[in-house]
Design a protein around this motif. Structure first.
Motif, PDB file in Angstrom:
ATOM      1  N   VAL A  88       0.868  -1.182   0.000  1.00  0.00           N
ATOM      2  CA  VAL A  88       0.000   0.000   0.000  1.00  0.00           C
ATOM      3  C   VAL A  88       0.904   1.231   0.000  1.00  0.00           C
ATOM      4  N   SER A  91      -2.938   5.343   1.480  1.00  0.00           N
ATOM      5  CA  SER A  91      -4.133   4.761   2.074  1.00  0.00           C
ATOM      6  C   SER A  91      -5.235   5.812   2.163  1.00  0.00           C
ATOM      7  N   SER A  92      -6.385   5.519   1.577  1.00  0.00           N
ATOM      8  CA  SER A  92      -7.504   6.459   1.539  1.00  0.00           C
ATOM      9  C   SER A  92      -7.813   7.012   2.933  1.00  0.00           C
ATOM     10  N   ALA A  94      -5.799   8.725   4.845  1.00  0.00           N
ATOM     11  CA  ALA A  94      -4.589   8.995   5.634  1.00  0.00           C
ATOM     12  C   ALA A  94      -4.047  10.381   5.288  1.00  0.00           C
ATOM     13  N   SER A 112     -12.509   4.525  -1.489  1.00  0.00           N
ATOM     14  CA  SER A 112     -12.566   4.293  -0.045  1.00  0.00           C
ATOM     15  C   SER A 112     -13.399   3.052   0.286  1.00  0.00           C
ATOM     16  N   GLY A 114     -13.069   0.305  -1.301  1.00  0.00           N
ATOM     17  CA  GLY A 114     -12.237  -0.846  -1.645  1.00  0.00           C
ATOM     18  C   GLY A 114     -12.408  -1.283  -3.085  1.00  0.00           C
ATOM     19  N   TRP A 138      -5.187  11.482   1.512  1.00  0.00           N
ATOM     20  CA  TRP A 138      -5.232  10.746   0.255  1.00  0.00           C
ATOM     21  C   TRP A 138      -6.685  10.522  -0.131  1.00  0.00           C
ATOM     22  N   THR A 141      -6.875   4.716  -2.205  1.00  0.00           N
ATOM     23  CA  THR A 141      -5.784   3.817  -1.811  1.00  0.00           C
ATOM     24  C   THR A 141      -5.046   3.378  -3.067  1.00  0.00           C
ATOM     25  N   ARG A 143      -2.286   0.579  -4.294  1.00  0.00           N
ATOM     26  CA  ARG A 143      -1.579  -0.648  -3.939  1.00  0.00           C
ATOM     27  C   ARG A 143      -0.816  -1.145  -5.158  1.00  0.00           C
TER      28      ARG A 143
END
Length: 166
Positions: A88, A91-92, A94, A112, A114, A138, A141, A143
């Motif tokens: 990651v 991270s959404s 953060a 957010s 997923g 952010w 996310t 990855r």
């Protein structure tokens, strides 16, 4: 553990080196070796700035059209990081104050919730709104889906360059 320090003034060092010429030669040799390594490191850094960092910044939509001098000022404090697959990178939700530039590799962009909403690849950027201070977190996310090389452009690097150009 215990750490001990000593402050040795210049005249004491000169006297010690006169008394122990073999140690002096050894220290001079070590210094010259380190100096040569530093020069080589500096040359590699300048090459990276000119062939990787500045072109990567120039290729972004946000910084396209900026002068090479300005881009160099932004790049001078930046570095490249390497990441394995399935890491990651953002991270959404953060805290964030930077933008990611993908030099190589791929990553998935997740909402957010997923859900996958996009793919990032070589040349892609993420986080422009955070870099500009419009959002402090952010917005999704990120990855990695393959090994990635990334430059993270921080607000402080951009601000420093902006202050230097005025």
């Amino acid at each position: 553990g215990l750490v001990a320090c000593a402050c040795v003034k210049g005249p004491a060092i000169v006297q010690a080196l006169r008394q122990f010429p073999r140690a002096q030669r050894s220290m001079v040799g070590y210094f010259r070796t380190q100096e040569a390594r530093n020069v080589a490191t500096e040359m590699r850094r300048r090459e990276w700035l000119n062939t990787v960092a500045v072109p990567a910044l120039a290729a972004t939509q946000l910084l396209a059209g900026c002068s090479e001098e300005f881009l160099h000022e932004v790049a001078v404090t930046l570095s490249e990081t390497q990441h394995r697959e399935d890491v990651v990178l953002a991270s959404s939700g953060a805290p964030s104050c930077s933008m990611l530039i993908f030099l190589s590799g791929t990553a998935e962009l997740l909402a957010s919730t997923g859900d996958k909403v996009g793919t990032l690849k070589t040349g892609s950027t993420f986080g422009e709104v955070s870099l500009l201070g419009l959002f402090s977190r952010w917005m999704g996310t990120v990855r990695s889906t393959s090994p990635c090389r990334i430059i993270e452009v921080t607000q402080s690097s951009l601000q420093r360059a902006l202050e230097g150009s005025s």
